[in-house]
Design an enzyme around this catalytic site. Structure first.
Site, PDB file in Angstrom:
ATOM      1  N   CYS A   1       2.215 -36.644 -18.510  1.00 17.28           N
ATOM      2  CA  CYS A   1       1.806 -36.091 -19.806  1.00 17.28           C
ATOM      3  C   CYS A   1       2.618 -36.738 -20.909  1.00 17.28           C
ATOM      4  O   CYS A   1       3.835 -36.850 -20.820  1.00 17.28           O
ATOM      5  CB  CYS A   1       2.021 -34.574 -19.808  1.00 17.28           C
ATOM      6  SG  CYS A   1       1.844 -33.876 -21.457  1.00 17.28           S
TER       7      CYS A   1
ATOM      8  N   SER B   1       4.898 -45.540 -19.364  1.00 21.01           N
ATOM      9  CA  SER B   1       5.364 -44.259 -18.835  1.00 21.01           C
ATOM     10  C   SER B   1       6.559 -44.380 -17.912  1.00 21.01           C
ATOM     11  O   SER B   1       7.215 -43.396 -17.608  1.00 21.01           O
ATOM     12  CB  SER B   1       4.222 -43.571 -18.088  1.00 21.01           C
ATOM     13  OG  SER B   1       3.163 -43.378 -18.994  1.00 21.01           O
TER      14      SER B   1
ATOM     15  N   HIS C   1      -2.936 -31.435 -21.011  1.00 22.71           N
ATOM     16  CA  HIS C   1      -2.466 -30.976 -19.713  1.00 22.71           C
ATOM     17  C   HIS C   1      -2.160 -29.503 -19.688  1.00 22.71           C
ATOM     18  O   HIS C   1      -1.712 -28.974 -18.684  1.00 22.71           O
ATOM     19  CB  HIS C   1      -1.186 -31.740 -19.338  1.00 22.71           C
ATOM     20  CG  HIS C   1      -1.442 -33.178 -19.006  1.00 22.71           C
ATOM     21  ND1 HIS C   1      -1.363 -34.183 -19.944  1.00 22.71           N
ATOM     22  CD2 HIS C   1      -1.791 -33.771 -17.840  1.00 22.71           C
ATOM     23  CE1 HIS C   1      -1.652 -35.340 -19.372  1.00 22.71           C
ATOM     24  NE2 HIS C   1      -1.920 -35.105 -18.093  1.00 22.71           N
TER      25      HIS C   1
END
Lengths: 649, 379
Positions: A384, A328, A371
């Site tokens: 997300c 991420s 989400h």
């Protein structure tokens, strides 16, 4: 018996004649001898004079002192220390070698097997060959030998220079180590310096020692010596001094380095602290580490085996050689690529139901339940995945890869450490060349969250973060100065990114660590002037099957170590006026927010305060735990410092 | 003509004998001895120890011994020749059985105060015996095969014992010295021609036998021959001696590097620098001038010896003097040929210069007999 006078006269004449003939023959031989003398000593004299000089005179190299290495504050990291050896020559030992050896071992502790080997060598080798009885002897022991010299005939103490790393394991991965030159080295080096022909000459093997070897080595001097037939030096005729190696100053701060190395502890991890102004590498740690001093005079097989067999690979500098899917932490790249392309605005929302179906394949968000509707800020704060899948489908892999390279991923940063890796920012061509397969849209989707083909080193992640924090093309700098000459900084030019896009991205990164819904909220800094902005990353090293998803994804703690997720965290601080950029990768550490973020925060605070940070910088409920941790690290560092001092003494 | 058969007019007696000494030879020997002291002092790095001083003492003792022997009438030495020969052959047997081994050869008997090398003794006693033999033998029988075979046996007996020690150098010296006495005594040419032809045959046989089961010489002797023939093929091992020796000699040049300035000897490049190779140090430090001077001294000794031999009407005296002169000549000639690379390294010392006790004592004793022959010659 009676002889007549005539008889005797004939015999006498015959004797005289024969004697003169014999004398003539002798004269002929004497003439030959004289001619030979004339030939050798008059006609050939010049040639033989030359040969006699060649016999007599030997040219010896004087090894230059190797350049020292300092940290940014001038603290010694690699130095040359006198090393003492005890040699023995049988010829001079006067008869009883074993008696002398016994006396010697009573003065100086020598392992029995070494003593036996020395004794055997002394008896086997030529009488004038010096045999090393004891190596790396302390100054006290050498003094004892010197004082007792009359009782130890044939024993001579000898002094040389040997590399020493007073900071031990802290800098093992940065400066590397030296070792005796090997046949392999000689083959590898194209322009062999005559110095390298000196047996057991020390050259840089890895790290800074190897990368700037030519600078550190210096130039050999020469001396002409008179030697006897057995090669022993009788006297020095003249000498030409060489040039000592250059002193090199690193950008690394030894105290921060020491802290970072200690904070990583025995985990398999790497961390980097970059100065956001100059690109200076303030700390570049890889754990676990090892003591480079072990290698200087040859490491024992057992010690070496222990290092190579360790699954945490202590010999590898993971900071530059370790390549990990950035997970991420890569989302800033995807987001910035989309913002710069003008495809989205920060306020645009994407609905996350927990997965996205792309050409018949389901791509999951880490949160099964989804989400809901998220914008840039929330998608980054909560990490997300579906939001970024969506962006990737809109902009495509080429724009993402280009942005990644702009931010310093997939590019080899030229710092003098061994095997600095370039990582991978995938393109269609890359996949075709590497795997002989066509790019599919699923690859783009994976790449958008830093999975799939994307690989980056901790150094690259730190550079990326610094570039995001400043908007400049910061490049890392490891060498601050050479012989006092300041080297160019890595400050870099403007990247040409839209400042408002960058500002929005930084605000989203700030939310990661400061908003209640941020994945790294637990690792926030509450000291207002030092608040940080960051991003967590948790990158998978395995595929999660549909069956496992239905069953429920196995928790990291239940997996074997090598199949657990990598934990990553990147951040810069202070968030409003960035001074440093930090990246932390904990191999198979589990979650980025739980394993990597706390480490990064501690490192950040340590770097910003320049010392142990006050507890007030931490959230109130963590303070007692942090206090305990600080105390523990303090004790560990103190203990290491003590052993270093002892080692130096 | 035997000594007793002509009138002894002026044979000196008592202390007056010393006046009849052959002074030129005595002084030449002394000069050569002094060259030896000087060189031994130099190779020890400018020190009387460990060689020069013992050498001086021995030389002094040997010189006195020479004078004492010279005082004894020559006929006494003729009369004991056979006994002396018998003793030295017995000693050669003894050394074969009980001798100490040194340098790969059995060469000496340790008498406690000195090491006796019977092979050194044999060189002189052989000459004594042959001289006495030809003095005794009527001239007409000299070339008779039977009377030639006997002295050949006298020569070959000690030679054989020395060869098995093994000491090639000394055995060659014995053969040559013996042959020289036989030659001067008047043995027919044809014998020598035959022996030379046979010698060539032996050399061929020696080379042919190499590597076969009946190999005639030891391997190290073959290697010495090899390196003699081509020193460059093995410059660091066996050829080393010859190569370094030639370098030392040649680098001396015209006037040498100066006393105690010889780098080759001072830095130990020369092997056996105080014994067999001492000439190279002399040649290195004093150059061609020094080397040629020593050669001249030696040559003068030979000249004076031949002179006194041919003016001596006593056959034993003449033959003995020639024999001793030839032995002495062979010593320095073989040694110099060897260090100058013209002969194989056979281990023959430079007479009166090389460090070493028994060779010097025996030589000086021999010159004592020569002096005795000179003093007691019929006038």
């Amino acid at each position: 018996m009676k002889r007549t006078a005539k008889d005797s006269q004939t015999s006498s004449r015959s004797l005289t004649r024969r004697a003169l003939m014999l004398g003539g023959a002798q004269a002929a031989v004497v003439a030959v001898l004289g001619m030979r003398m004339r030939y050798l000593q008059l006609e050939q004299a010049d040639q033989f004079k030359l040969l006699a000089e060649e016999n007599r005179i030997n040219i010896r190299l004087i090894p230059p002192a190797r350049g020292q290495i300092f940290d940014r504050n001038g603290v010694v990291i690699a130095e040359n220390v006198p090393s003492y050896r005890i040699n023995m020559v049988r010829e001079d030992a006067g008869g009883d070698v074993d008696l002398v050896l016994r006396r010697l071992s009573a003065l100086v502790p020598i392992p029995p097997e070494q003593l036996e080997r020395a004794s055997a060598d002394l008896k086997r080798l030529r009488g004038d060959t010096p045999v090393t009885v004891a190596d790396r002897v302390s100054w006290e022991d050498i003094s004892k030998v010197a004082v007792n010299a009359p009782a130890l005939p044939g024993v001579t103490p000898e002094v040389g220079l040997s590399r020493h790393y007073p900071r031990g394991a802290d800098f093992a991965h940065v400066v590397g180590r030296v070792g005796p030159v090997s046949d392999y080295d000689l083959e590898r080096i194209e322009d062999p310096d005559p110095l390298l022909r000196i047996p057991r000459f020390q050259i840089g093997k890895v790290g800074v020692e190897a990368e700037v070897e030519e600078l550190l080595r210096g130039k050999a001097g020469t001396k002409r010596v008179e030697v006897n037939a057995s090669g022993r030096v009788m006297r020095e005729l003249d000498r030409r001094e060489g040039k000592a190696g250059a002193n090199v100053q690193l950008t690394v701060d030894h105290r921060l380095q020491d802290y970072v190395q200690a904070r990583l502890g025995e985990q398999s991890a790497a961390a980097i602290v970059l100065d956001c102004d100059s690109g200076d590498i303030l700390a570049i740690a890889s754990a676990p580490s090892y003591d480079p001093n072990l290698f200087v005079n040859g490491i024992s097989v057992a010690d070496y085996r222990a290092l190579t067999d360790n699954p945490y690979r202590p010999l590898v500098p993971k900071s530059v050689q370790g390549l990990y899917p950035p997970g991420s932490t890569f989302k800033m790249v995807t987001a910035l690529a989309a913002l710069e392309a003008g495809i989205i605005t920060p306020e645009d929302t994407v609905y996350c139901p927990g997965h996205l179906e792309v050409s018949g394949r389901k791509f999951h968000c880490w949160k099964r339940a989804g989400h809901g509707s998220v914008d840039l800020m929330n998608s980054l704060a909560e990490s997300c995945d579906v939001y970024y899948y969506d962006l990737a489908l809109k902009i495509g892999i080429d724009a993402i890869s280009a942005m990644a390279q702009k931010l310093g991923l997939g590019v080899r940063h030229d710092i003098p450490m061994s095997s600095v890796k370039a990582g991978v920012t995938p393109t269609r061509d890359y996949k075709r060349a590497r795997f002989a397969q066509d790019w599919v849209v699923g690859d783009t989707v994976n790449a958008s969250i830093g999975q799939g083909f994307v690989l980056a080193s901790p150094l690259q992640l730190a550079v990326m973060t610094a570039r995001l924090a400043t908007g400049r093309s910061i490049s890392p700098r490891l060498i601050k100065s050479i012989e006092g000459v300041e080297q160019p900084t890595g400050r870099g030019e403007q990247l040409g990114l839209d400042p408002s896009n960058l500002a929005k991205l930084r605000r989203a990164m700030f939310a990661v660590t400061n908003n209640r819904n941020g994945t790294a909220y637990g690792s926030r800094i509450i000291e207002d002037t030092f608040r940080m902005a960051g991003k967590t990353g948790t990158s998978q090293v395995r595929n999660i099957t549909e069956a496992e998803r239905r069953r429920g994804v196995t928790r990291n703690e239940d997996l074997p170590w090598e199949r657990r997720d990598h934990a990553l965290f990147v951040n810069f601080a202070p968030a409003d006026a960035p001074r440093i950029a930090v990246s932390v990768v904990i191999e198979h550490g589990g979650g980025g927010s739980s394993a990597a973020a706390p480490v990064a925060r501690d490192i950040t605070l340590q770097a910003l305060y320049g010392d142990t940070p006050p507890l007030a910088a931490y959230p109130e409920k963590d303070r007692s735990r942090i206090k305990a941790q600080q105390d523990r690290l303090q004790r560990e560092r103190q203990a290491r410092e003590d052993t270093r001092d002892r080692g130096r003494a | 003509m035997s000594y007793l058969e002509y009138t002894v007019k002026y044979v000196p007696t008592g202390p007056r004998k010393i006046l009849y000494l052959n002074w030129p030879i005595a002084l030449l020997l002394l000069s050569v001895g002094c060259v030896g002291f000087l060189m031994l002092y130099s190779v020890a790095g400018g020190s009387l120890q460990p060689w020069a001083e013992p050498q001086m003492k021995r030389f002094a003792a040997g010189f006195v011994l020479m004078l004492v022997i010279a005082m004894v009438p020559i006929w006494f030495w003729r009369n004991v020749a056979a006994l002396a020969y018998a003793i030295s052959v017995a000693l050669l047997f003894a050394v074969e059985l009980f001798g100490e081994v040194g340098m790969g050869a059995q060469r000496w008997i340790d008498l406690g105060f000195m090491r006796l090398q019977p092979s050194e003794l044999a060189k002189i006693t052989l000459v004594m015996l042959l001289a006495a033999y030809y003095d005794w033998l009527p001239i007409k029988k000299v070339s008779h095969p039977l009377w030639v075979a006997l002295p050949v046996f006298f020569i070959l007996l000690p030679t054989a014992l020395v060869v098995i020690q093994p000491d090639l150098g000394t055995s060659l010296l014995l053969v040559f010295a013996g042959a020289a006495v036989m030659f001067v005594a008047g043995v027919h040419w044809a014998y020598f021609a035959a022996v030379i032809a046979a010698g060539i045959g032996v050399v061929v046989a020696v080379f042919k036998s190499r590597g076969t089961s009946w190999q005639l010489l030891k391997d190290y002797q073959y290697r010495r021959i090899d390196t003699f023939l081509d020193p460059s093929q093995d410059p660091l091992n066996a050829g080393y001696h010859i190569t370094q020796s030639k370098i030392a000699l040649g680098s001396g040049g015209w006037s040498g590097k100066g006393f105690m300035q010889g780098t080759q000897s001072r830095l130990n490049f020369l092997p056996e620098k105080h014994t067999d190779f001492i000439f190279t140090t002399l040649a290195e430090e004093f150059g061609f001038v020094g080397a040629a001077s020593l050669l001249t001294l030696y040559a003068l000794i030979i000249v004076f010896c031949i002179n006194t031999a041919i003016t001596n009407k006593d056959r034993f005296s003449a033959l003995l003097t020639i024999g001793i002169a030839v032995t002495f000549f062979l010593f320095f000639a073989v040694n110099m040929l060897m260090v100058m690379g013209l002969a194989p390294v056979v281990g023959v010392p430079l007479p009166l210069v090389s460090y070493g006790g028994s060779a010097m004592l025996v030589l000086l004793a021999a010159f004592g007999m020569m002096q005795s022959a000179h003093i007691h010659k019929p006038r």
